[in-house]
Design an enzyme around this catalytic site. Structure first.
Site, PDB file in Angstrom:
ATOM      1  N   LEU A 218      10.926   1.332   7.621  1.00 17.22           N
ATOM      2  CA  LEU A 218      10.315   1.859   6.189  1.00 17.22           C
ATOM      3  C   LEU A 218      11.042   2.836   5.934  1.00 17.22           C
ATOM      4  O   LEU A 218      11.214   3.961   6.541  1.00 17.22           O
ATOM      5  CB  LEU A 218       8.740   2.183   6.626  1.00 17.22           C
ATOM      6  CG  LEU A 218       8.184   2.551   5.266  1.00 17.22           C
ATOM      7  CD1 LEU A 218       7.498   1.282   4.381  1.00 17.22           C
ATOM      8  CD2 LEU A 218       6.723   3.629   5.394  1.00 17.22           C
TER       9      LEU A 218
ATOM     10  N   GLU B 222      11.469   3.348  15.069  1.00 19.27           N
ATOM     11  CA  GLU B 222      10.658   4.131  14.454  1.00 19.27           C
ATOM     12  C   GLU B 222       9.098   4.020  15.214  1.00 19.27           C
ATOM     13  O   GLU B 222       9.111   3.352  16.244  1.00 19.27           O
ATOM     14  CB  GLU B 222      10.327   3.820  13.107  1.00 19.27           C
ATOM     15  CG  GLU B 222       9.786   2.385  12.621  1.00 19.27           C
ATOM     16  CD  GLU B 222       9.783   2.233  11.214  1.00 19.27           C
ATOM     17  OE1 GLU B 222       9.734   3.279  10.490  1.00 19.27           O
ATOM     18  OE2 GLU B 222       9.692   0.937  10.866  1.00 19.27           O
TER      19      GLU B 222
ATOM     20  N   ARG C  84       8.298   4.538  -4.780  1.00 20.36           N
ATOM     21  CA  ARG C  84       8.285   3.642  -3.590  1.00 20.36           C
ATOM     22  C   ARG C  84       7.277   2.411  -3.933  1.00 20.36           C
ATOM     23  O   ARG C  84       7.434   1.237  -3.867  1.00 20.36           O
ATOM     24  CB  ARG C  84       8.229   4.231  -2.169  1.00 20.36           C
ATOM     25  CG  ARG C  84       7.934   3.265  -1.175  1.00 20.36           C
ATOM     26  CD  ARG C  84       8.191   3.746   0.179  1.00 20.36           C
ATOM     27  NE  ARG C  84       6.727   4.547   0.460  1.00 20.36           N
ATOM     28  CZ  ARG C  84       6.543   5.094   1.602  1.00 20.36           C
ATOM     29  NH1 ARG C  84       7.500   5.316   2.727  1.00 20.36           N
ATOM     30  NH2 ARG C  84       5.312   5.859   1.656  1.00 20.36           N
TER      31      ARG C  84
ATOM     32  N   ARG D 233      -7.208 -20.763  -2.115  1.00 17.25           N
ATOM     33  CA  ARG D 233      -6.122 -20.688  -0.894  1.00 17.25           C
ATOM     34  C   ARG D 233      -5.167 -21.560  -0.783  1.00 17.25           C
ATOM     35  O   ARG D 233      -5.357 -22.799  -0.904  1.00 17.25           O
ATOM     36  CB  ARG D 233      -7.197 -20.916   0.538  1.00 17.25           C
ATOM     37  CG  ARG D 233      -6.243 -20.162   1.525  1.00 17.25           C
ATOM     38  CD  ARG D 233      -7.139 -20.173   2.886  1.00 17.25           C
ATOM     39  NE  ARG D 233      -6.207 -19.916   4.271  1.00 17.25           N
ATOM     40  CZ  ARG D 233      -5.320 -20.593   4.704  1.00 17.25           C
ATOM     41  NH1 ARG D 233      -5.121 -21.851   4.281  1.00 17.25           N
ATOM     42  NH2 ARG D 233      -4.686 -20.176   5.538  1.00 17.25           N
TER      43      ARG D 233
ATOM     44  N   TYR E 273       0.923  -1.205  -0.071  1.00 16.22           N
ATOM     45  CA  TYR E 273       0.338   0.013   0.121  1.00 16.22           C
ATOM     46  C   TYR E 273       0.852   1.445  -0.013  1.00 16.22           C
ATOM     47  O   TYR E 273       2.076   1.135   0.198  1.00 16.22           O
ATOM     48  CB  TYR E 273      -0.879   0.085   1.299  1.00 16.22           C
ATOM     49  CG  TYR E 273      -0.262   0.418   2.511  1.00 16.22           C
ATOM     50  CD1 TYR E 273       0.553  -0.563   3.181  1.00 16.22           C
ATOM     51  CD2 TYR E 273      -0.431   1.754   3.310  1.00 16.22           C
ATOM     52  CE1 TYR E 273       1.071  -0.225   4.575  1.00 16.22           C
ATOM     53  CE2 TYR E 273       0.027   1.798   4.253  1.00 16.22           C
ATOM     54  CZ  TYR E 273       0.806   1.090   4.945  1.00 16.22           C
ATOM     55  OH  TYR E 273       1.285   1.375   6.078  1.00 16.22           O
TER      56      TYR E 273
ATOM     57  N   LYS F 279       6.659  -1.906   2.330  1.00 13.24           N
ATOM     58  CA  LYS F 279       5.250  -1.191   2.614  1.00 13.24           C
ATOM     59  C   LYS F 279       3.948  -2.178   2.484  1.00 13.24           C
ATOM     60  O   LYS F 279       3.257  -1.973   1.589  1.00 13.24           O
ATOM     61  CB  LYS F 279       5.105   0.047   1.874  1.00 13.24           C
ATOM     62  CG  LYS F 279       4.065   0.794   2.884  1.00 13.24           C
ATOM     63  CD  LYS F 279       4.386   2.369   2.583  1.00 13.24           C
ATOM     64  CE  LYS F 279       3.129   3.396   3.110  1.00 13.24           C
ATOM     65  NZ  LYS F 279       3.208   3.373   4.413  1.00 13.24           N
TER      66      LYS F 279
HETATM   67  N1  PLP Z   1       7.211   4.071   9.500  1.00 13.14           N
HETATM   68  C1  PLP Z   1       6.243   3.270   9.521  1.00 13.14           C
HETATM   69  C2  PLP Z   1       6.159   2.105  10.288  1.00 13.14           C
HETATM   70  C3  PLP Z   1       5.118   3.822   8.612  1.00 13.14           C
HETATM   71  O1  PLP Z   1       3.975   3.034   8.770  1.00 13.14           O
HETATM   72  C4  PLP Z   1       4.876   5.085   8.132  1.00 13.14           C
HETATM   73  C5  PLP Z   1       3.986   5.645   7.234  1.00 13.14           C
HETATM   74  O2  PLP Z   1       3.068   4.680   7.108  1.00 13.14           O
HETATM   75  C6  PLP Z   1       6.258   5.842   8.262  1.00 13.14           C
HETATM   76  C7  PLP Z   1       7.548   5.518   8.958  1.00 13.14           C
HETATM   77  C8  PLP Z   1       6.110   7.255   7.839  1.00 13.14           C
HETATM   78  O3  PLP Z   1       6.513   7.045   6.039  1.00 13.14           O
HETATM   79  P1  PLP Z   1       6.016   8.345   5.263  1.00 13.14           P
HETATM   80  O4  PLP Z   1       6.748   9.385   5.568  1.00 13.14           O
HETATM   81  O5  PLP Z   1       6.494   7.598   3.777  1.00 13.14           O
HETATM   82  O6  PLP Z   1       4.577   8.341   5.413  1.00 13.14           O
END
Ligand code: PLP
Length: 300
Positions: free
Chosen positions: A219, A195, A68, A114, A49, A162
């Site tokens: 991420l 994070e 991305r 499945r 996503y 993601k």
């Molecule tokens: N880290 C995680 C785990 C996230 O889910 C997100 C955003 O969904 C971010 C960081 C921030 O990413 P972005 O700046 O691309 O929104």
């Protein structure tokens, strides 16, 4: 604080109008989209996503998000085309009258009987886009600073992807909500703060901004990269260094970044103040730089 508010009214406030969807190329209200229970996203979380912010009717940092998305499609081996999705995103934004909002994009491996392994011939991916109004929930907290809690990082070893597998993130976000906090910081077994549950994490120590280096444990945030550019333009030194939960007393300022979060100053972690316990000068400077960047983009 957000955690003290009724979550149903919070959600109602954030999404005030029926979102407009683009389901495999057909534009319709989001509530009319129908998907098979055999979609691998429903059964296995086999999907990726993106979330993109819309300012003044335009997608912010669009190329960065599309790039991305293309990487996610490639790394997960989905039979989708990022450029055609990008065109549909633009088309859906134009068809909506959303000025300040978000675009949610999800691409699934598709529908198949499945079975854990991927089907021999890849099914057609299901591609969902929806455009929704978004009211910034952090206007006040950006001025006052927010509190967060620390949670064990229970996620898998590919947090750089993601993917929609976000159960550990949801659990951490819920724990933060129940504690009356804006977010949760993930700590790994080495005591590193990697994070937030949906945000990238930054600290400031002796005037230098610190943030974890890219790797499979975080991420690659689009806003993280923007923050790095803004820091450079503002003449603030930045180093990729992971923060440590036991060395938070050395940190003068702390903040989170994300597409919808933008920049959020953090003034307390697990009830302990960070630095002076007030929103610090470095993050204040970055908040101004971010605001200016959005104003420039909106005026284009
Ligand atoms: N880290 C995680 C785990 C996230 O889910 C997100 C955003 O969904 C971010 C960081 C921030 O990413 P972005 O700046 O691309 O929104």
């Amino acid at each position: 604080m957000s955690g003290q508010r009724d979550s149903a009214s919070e959600i109602r406030e954030m999404f005030v109008k029926e979102p407009l969807a683009n389901w495999n190329g057909a534009i319709m209200p989001l509530s009319e989209v129908r998907v098979s229970v055999l979609d691998r996203a429903f059964l296995f979380g086999d999907a990726i996503y993106e979330v993109i912010r819309i300012y003044n009717g335009k997608p912010f940092l669009f190329q960065e998000h599309v790039s991305r998305l293309e990487k996610s499609i490639e790394k997960m081996g989905l039979a989708a085309n990022g450029q055609s999705i990008a065109a549909r995103i633009q088309e859906t934004i134009s068809a909506s009258d959303v000025e300040s909002g978000i675009v949610y994009v999800q691409v699934t491996r598709g529908v198949a009987p499945r079975s854990h392994r991927y089907p021999d011939s890849l099914p057609k991916p299901n591609e969902l886009i929806y455009v929704s109004e978004f009211n910034d929930p952090y206007l006040e907290l950006r001025e006052t600073g927010a509190a967060v809690i620390i949670q064990d990082d229970l996620r898998w070893k590919r947090c750089d992807l993601k993917s929609v597998n976000l159960l550990a993130n949801c659990m951490a976000a819920q724990a933060a909500h129940e504690a009356g906090c804006a977010d949760a910081l993930f700590v790994n077994t080495a005591g590193e703060l990697v994070e937030g549950s949906r945000t990238s994490l930054f600290g400031v120590r002796n005037g230098t901004i610190l943030t974890a280096p890219l790797g499979k444990n975080i991420l690659p945030g689009i806003t993280r990269k923007l923050l790095m550019d803004l820091a450079e333009k503002s003449g603030v030194e930045l180093r990729e260094e992971t923060l440590h939960s036991e060395r938070l007393s050395e940190i003068d300022e702390l903040f989170l970044t994300g597409t919808t979060t933008e920049i959020l100053p953090i003034t307390a972690v697990d009830d302990q103040p960070i630095g002076s316990g007030e929103v610090g000068p470095v993050v204040q400077r970055l908040l101004v730089a971010y605001k200016n960047r959005i104003a420039e983009f909106s005026a284009l």
